[in-house]
Structures are given as structure tokens and as C-alpha cells.
Design an enzyme around this catalytic site. Structure first.
Site: not given
Lengths: 295, 295
Positions: B36, B67, B91, B142-143, B161-162, B164, B168
Site C-alpha cells: 500500500q 486504541h 502502529d 499474512d494474518g 485491528d485492521s 477498512d 488487504p
């Protein structure tokens, strides 16, 4: 380049260095009233939008959040509200919510600018659908003078539904006005005021000043409630209730839960939730919140 | 004309026909990672801003809201969370909040794009201050594959915690992924996912789909919690918790109230308040809310 052309309405919030924009189909009305410039836009997804002096007042789509939260928490906190005054509130949305309460016998809406109400009747007719209710009374003129002329102790609840604390509404955010309201309220009287976003300005927030001024004006209790409002800065808004004698954490929760009218945002649980003051806001207001022992 | 020139960062939300802008001092970094485009801006009043593919991810000023609400409600709902997985969350802000819980013994952060974490270490160092904690583990890749390879029943809590649900992150908003997480969770396991704004899209909301998919994936309980987040569309956001067996209305309220670490938004009262689902959101999700008898 922001990518926003003439098809967008944009409000810049200078103190926040942020801006909110809505795509519009066009401006359907614009005028300079004796008090302010008023514009109505047709938006792509938010219905109609009223702006006063360039600041968004309300949209068709999301005004229910604000109007329900300005009316129902304070009315379900007073033990028996019968006489209610609304200072400002010219779009009549708060009036409509107040009139949903069967126990309310008399409501006065004191709006300085009659054109706001006339334009709301034209472009936001759903907000004005209770205007013909025989309990509804309208005064168009200076709300400060009007509340001073009210018989002492006449009202149970006063709702200050004003624009931002600049221009015509500046005098509504003062200790003197709160004291005038105190005089006009009965012994269990409650006052509520819209107090902007808790996420703006930090400690300089008008929220802190509102609490200080309310206490100085003779109210024993004050409490800020929070709620979302997408078309206002930060998308999160507040109102602050002041009570002569009534603790504001205790509301008529059973009555709120059993309310015989529909709401879209308000419920007893939402009311209870809106009373939860986050730690950062407790810091702004000056409330205690000991770490490791809030319970 | 919107009045916004090159000194503004603007994100347009096409489906909402709305936009949010922040005045910037400049773009301090821009790159195309393998996944990205990532940009960092220095803003006038929101600190630093990270945007991925043009969409705001976080700002220095207001990320604490998101958070704290992604970490603490789910952790104070599980009776004894010891092993926690974060899917996404590059992050490291959620990781920091999770590590505030002394009972947590092991946390894995599975982020697809290592550059997000490296840029966060550079521009949001306060969010990464717990990265050296011996309980913190990092997987970059890759989660979805990673969670499939996890020993069954290994984790107590999984936090999704992704970004939109496009690009990906699209595969993280599916029944299949929720089922993979179900497999990786212990018998009292809880999963939480950020589920966008309740004020967007109405009945087509991904919130409703999340509840349906979570139930279809085998979770017995699901509950949406709401909180403010100014830099995201509408300024109001949500996360949805899914539980294998644990009712989500009952959390460890006393522990939350006595938490031995500082928070700025989260408290036991705020947690309770975030559980209050407004009537319009009950309609979206499909919960019952009989008028005149919610109590």
C-alpha cells in the site's frame, strides 16, 4: 489540492485547523436576516442542511442525535417537568422532542430570529410537526431579556439550544444569564445548555467555564453529557445540565425505559452511558478520578 | 470553492459524500510499500497523521480513543486473558494498551506490512514504547494464514485491528476468518473487530454483517460498542466483540474501575456506556427494542 470543488459545502473550524465537507446538489435558499446570514443546501446524502453565518446548524439526517439529547435527559432528570422554556432552538427540533412528554403542560420557545423558524417550517417540516400543539408557545426576540421578564420560579426546565458562543449567542454563555435562568426556575429547576465538543480546545474548553459559571450562578449540581453529532466539529458533542438541588446522576430511569414515544438515539441505557465522563474530560472539568480506585 | 488549498489534507468518504480535512504543515514521508501507499503528514493541531492509500489511519492527538477501546473492553470482559493476538495493528498502539494488563503473559502482533510498524516507530514513538516488552512478539506477514497455523485453543483474546474492509483487509471481515479465529481461541475466547461507523450506510452497515458472520462462525454472543473518533468518517466509531460462551454485557467492572494504569478515555463507566446500543443501531443489528418497555 483538496479535490473539493463547487459541488461541496465546507465548514472550516479555524481553532481546530480542521474542516468538514458535504457534497451538495445546490444551495436552495440564502438570505441575510436582521441577525445573521442563513443558507439552506440540498446535500447528496445528509438531506437538507442549514448553515448560519457559514456554520452548520443541522442536517435532516443526523439532527435527531442532538435534539433527542437536548430534550430527554434533562426532562427525565426533573421529577415532574410541566413548564419548559427553550432559549434559541428556532428550528423547532428540540420543541418537538419536549412535546413528546405527556406531563409537559406548557412550552415556550424564545428564538431571536423568526426567519430561522420560518425556514425550518419550509425545509425541515418534520421538525415543526408539533408546532401546532396547543402547549407550544412562540416568542421571537431577545431570549436574555425575555427570561429576565419571566415570573420568578415559573419554569421547571430551561433548555439553552443556541448557536456557538460567538455573535448573537455569546450572552447565553455567561454567569449573568445562568443567574437569570436560576431566578426563572422553580425550586427543583434544571437548566441544560449545549456546550460544544469535549474534544476541542482541551482545558480552555467552554465546558469547564460552563461548570464554573453554573456553580457561581447558584446551581449546586452540574454534569456534562456526551453524544455523537457528525456535522459538528470532531463529530462528538456535549450538553451540560445544571440543577438547583437535584443530583444529576439520578434520573427517572424506569420512566425513560418505559417512555411511550419512539426515539432513535435516546434510551435509558444511552442516558446512563452519556453520564459516563471519560478521564480526559474529568481533567478538563476538574472532577476527581483517582487512578486505581474509580469504583 | 471549498477554501481548502494545498495546506490541507483531505479524505473524501465517497459513500457518505462527505469529507474531513486537516490543515498540514507538510508531508514528511511518502512511500509505496509492497502492500500500500503510506504517507505521514505533520498537521497543525492533530500532531502527526498516517494515511494509507489516502485514508486516515491515525493521528497523534486522538488515537487514544480508538486504541483504548480496542484493547480494554475485550480484556476486561475475558475472565483471565493471558495470551492475546492482534491481527493488523501495525502502529503498535493497541499492543501498548494490551501490555498494560499485568495478567497478559504473551502478545503476538500479526501485521502484514512491516513498513507500517517501522514508520510508527519513527513518527509515533509513544505508541511503540512497549515494543521491547519481553511479552511482545511480532509476526510480519499474512494474518489469515498465521491464525490458521496457530495451535487450536491457544489464544484467549484476538483483536482484529485492521484497515477498512477493502484491499488487504477485506479477508478479515469474513465468516471464514472468524471461524479460523474461533478455532484459535480457547473455550472462553473472545474476539473483537473494528466495525466502522454506526452512522454510515444504515442497514447495509457492515456492523449487521459482522454480527451475522460471527454467529454463523460459531460465536454465541456478539455486541457492538461505540466511541468517538474524530479523524474517522462521522466522528463516531465502533468495535464488535464476539464471545464463544461469555455474555458480553457482563465485564469485570470492579477490575476495570481499579485498573492500575492510566487511561484517557476508558473507564468502567465509559465501558458500561459504550455497551448501550441506541435504538437506531438496534434496528441495524436486528436486536429487539420494544417501545414503551425497554426496562
Amino acid at each position: 489540492m483538496s479535490g473539493l470543488d463547487d459541488n461541496w459545502f465546507t465548514e472550516i473550524y479555524p481553532e481546530e485547523s480542521s474542516a468538514f465537507s458535504l457534497r451538495i446538489r445546490g444551495r436552495v435558499h440564502a438570505e441575510q436576516s436582521p441577525y445573521q446570514s442563513i443558507s439552506i443546501y440540498e446535500t447528496a446524502t445528509f438531506g437538507y442542511l442549514m448553515a448560519i453565518d457559514g456554520c452548520v446548524m443541522l442536517s435532516t439526517r443526523d439532527n435527531f442525535l442532538y435534539h433527542e439529547m437536548m430534550a430527554h435527559p434533562v426532562l427525565f432528570t426533573h421529577r415532574n417537568p410541566r413548564r419548559v422554556a427553550i432559549i434559541g432552538g428556532g428550528d423547532c427540533g428540540t420543541l418537538r422532542e419536549v412535546l413528546r412528554h405527556d406531563g409537559v403542560e406548557e412550552v415556550w420557545q424564545a428564538e431571536i430570529d423568526q426567519r430561522v423558524t420560518e425556514l425550518s417550517e419550509q425545509w425541515f417540516p418534520e421538525l415543526c410537526e408539533a408546532n401546532e400543539d396547543p402547549r407550544a408557545n412562540f416568542f421571537f426576540g431577545d431570549g436574555i431579556k425575555w427570561i429576565q421578564d419571566t415570573d420568578p420560579g415559573y419554569f421547571d426546565v430551561i433548555i439553552i439550544d443556541s448557536t456557538d458562543p460567538v455573535g448573537p449567542a455569546e450572552g447565553l454563555f455567561t454567569k449573568d444569564f445562568y443567574r437569570d435562568c436560576h431566578m426563572a426556575l422553580g425550586e427543583n429547576g434544571l437548566m441544560v445548555q449545549q456546550t460544544e465538543s469535549p474534544l476541542m480546545e482541551g482545558p480552555k474548553s467552554i465546558i469547564r467555564k460552563a461548570h464554573e459559571d453554573m456553580k457561581a450562578a447558584g446551581y449546586h449540581h452540574s454534569k456534562t453529557l456526551v453524544f455523537p453529532q457528525p456535522v459538528y466539529p470532531t463529530g462528538w458533542w456535549s450538553c451540560t445540565i445544571a440543577g438547583k438541588v437535584t443530583p444529576l446522576e439520578h434520573f427517572r430511569e424506569a420512566d425513560a425505559g418505559a417512555r411511550p414515544f419512539p426515539t432513535r438515539y435516546y434510551s435509558a441505557d444511552v442516558h446512563r452511558g452519556a453520564l459516563a465522563t471519560p478521564p480526559f474530560l474529568q481533567d478538563i472539568i476538574g472532577e476527581d478520578h483517582p487512578v486505581g480506585g474509580e469504583g
